[in-house]
Design a protein around this motif. Sequence first.
Motif, PDB file in Angstrom:
ATOM      1  N   VAL A  35      44.481  29.519  37.839  1.00  0.00           N
ATOM      2  CA  VAL A  35      45.423  30.599  38.131  1.00  0.00           C
ATOM      3  C   VAL A  35      45.922  31.317  36.856  1.00  0.00           C
ATOM      4  O   VAL A  35      46.306  32.476  36.907  1.00  0.00           O
ATOM      5  N   HIS A  36      45.860  30.630  35.679  1.00  0.00           N
ATOM      6  CA  HIS A  36      46.419  31.209  34.448  1.00  0.00           C
ATOM      7  C   HIS A  36      45.479  32.168  33.724  1.00  0.00           C
ATOM      8  O   HIS A  36      45.926  32.927  32.874  1.00  0.00           O
ATOM      9  N   GLU A  37      44.175  32.078  34.057  1.00  0.00           N
ATOM     10  CA  GLU A  37      43.163  32.820  33.297  1.00  0.00           C
ATOM     11  C   GLU A  37      43.506  34.293  33.116  1.00  0.00           C
ATOM     12  O   GLU A  37      43.468  34.833  32.022  1.00  0.00           O
ATOM     13  N   LYS A  38      43.900  34.934  34.235  1.00  0.00           N
ATOM     14  CA  LYS A  38      44.108  36.391  34.145  1.00  0.00           C
ATOM     15  C   LYS A  38      45.362  36.774  33.364  1.00  0.00           C
ATOM     16  O   LYS A  38      45.542  37.933  33.027  1.00  0.00           O
ATOM     17  N   TYR A  39      46.224  35.812  33.045  1.00  0.00           N
ATOM     18  CA  TYR A  39      47.442  36.117  32.284  1.00  0.00           C
ATOM     19  C   TYR A  39      47.269  35.873  30.783  1.00  0.00           C
ATOM     20  O   TYR A  39      48.183  36.117  30.006  1.00  0.00           O
TER      21      TYR A  39
END
Length: 347
Positions: A35-39
């Motif tokens: 879930v953190h990849e795009k941030y």
Amino acid sequence: MSVTILAIESSCDETSAAICTDGKILSNYIANQSVHEKYGGVVPELASRAHMQNIVPVVKAAIDTAGCSLDQVDAIAFTQSPGLIGSLLVGSQFAKSLSLALNKPLIAVHHMQAHVIANLIEEKKPSFPFICLTVSGGHTQIVVCESPTQLRVIGETIDDAAGEAFDKSAKLLGLPYPGGPLIDKHAKEGNPDRFQFPEPKIPGLNFSFSGLKTSILYFLQNAGTSLVYKEEFKASEQERYDFIQNNLNDICASIQQRIITILLNKVKKAAEETGITDLCLAGGVSANSGLRKAFEEMGRKKGWNTFIPAFQYCTDNAAMIAITAYYKYQERQFADLSTEASARAEW
Ligand code: KG4
Ligand code: ZN
């Protein structure tokens, strides 16, 4: 008497559970959070929520894989500190609840101690005292380990951690988070001597990586013409982009080589100053193939014994919490139910 420990690790963005019997790891289950990849970095609130979703299935998977049941467990261990507080709270509350329900002792483990003690998982173990270079996303330390429960920090970073140096460099190159493994991958195809990044002059056994990050920033802003920022060198967005695309492997190899020499020069100094000849690596960055190779090469040249945990025990995992808890169990170092997780913690 045989001792079985269920351990939980949830300090950052990996939810992990492991079972260890008499110092042997029977299972080590890890759920990564994509879930953190795009941030471009770990978002603490999202990490806590993902831990909440993952923790029950991960613990169940660890127990099932080990082929044991909850009533065979003799103690519950968890990561107490340091880390993201919301993440730590999920693992610590779960461990406390299990300890209460099963009426089994609770063992609170320091995450950085656990990275070091991961070196005692394998058959081939270092002798005490040994030196450990722990390189993770949040910490960079040189530790003298006198016994599994007695550790002393003799050097550490004064600014960024080695993992941050990898991840921030990768971000400047437009690579997704976490960039460390991607720099490793591109570096394998590149020439490490092509670009010369500076080595900081920091006294003693401490490290600094912030100057390296600044020099990479200027180097890219200048499309490789200089490590110093000057208005006349300033490249356009397109020139910078093209420069990175055409030289990505060499840039990654050169950055990685500099990070490795910064780390290993201090380890050499620590070994020479203390006379200790058993040297270990630990932490997520010890998964780096260039660092592993250079560390072993240094040992061969100097006649020192080197140890590196297996790949799956380098990045965050509950097996390292379980093995540390196993040694704490021998010394009856139990925590009571009022113990609290903490984001920052001294040794
Ligand atoms: O120990 P760890 O899993 O988590 C913390 O406690 O911080 O370390 C994560 C760090 C990240 O910065 C990641 O980019 C880095 O370890 N890392 C690597 C490699 N694999 C993980 N850095 C360089 N090369 C790798 N192969
Ligand atoms: Zn870690």
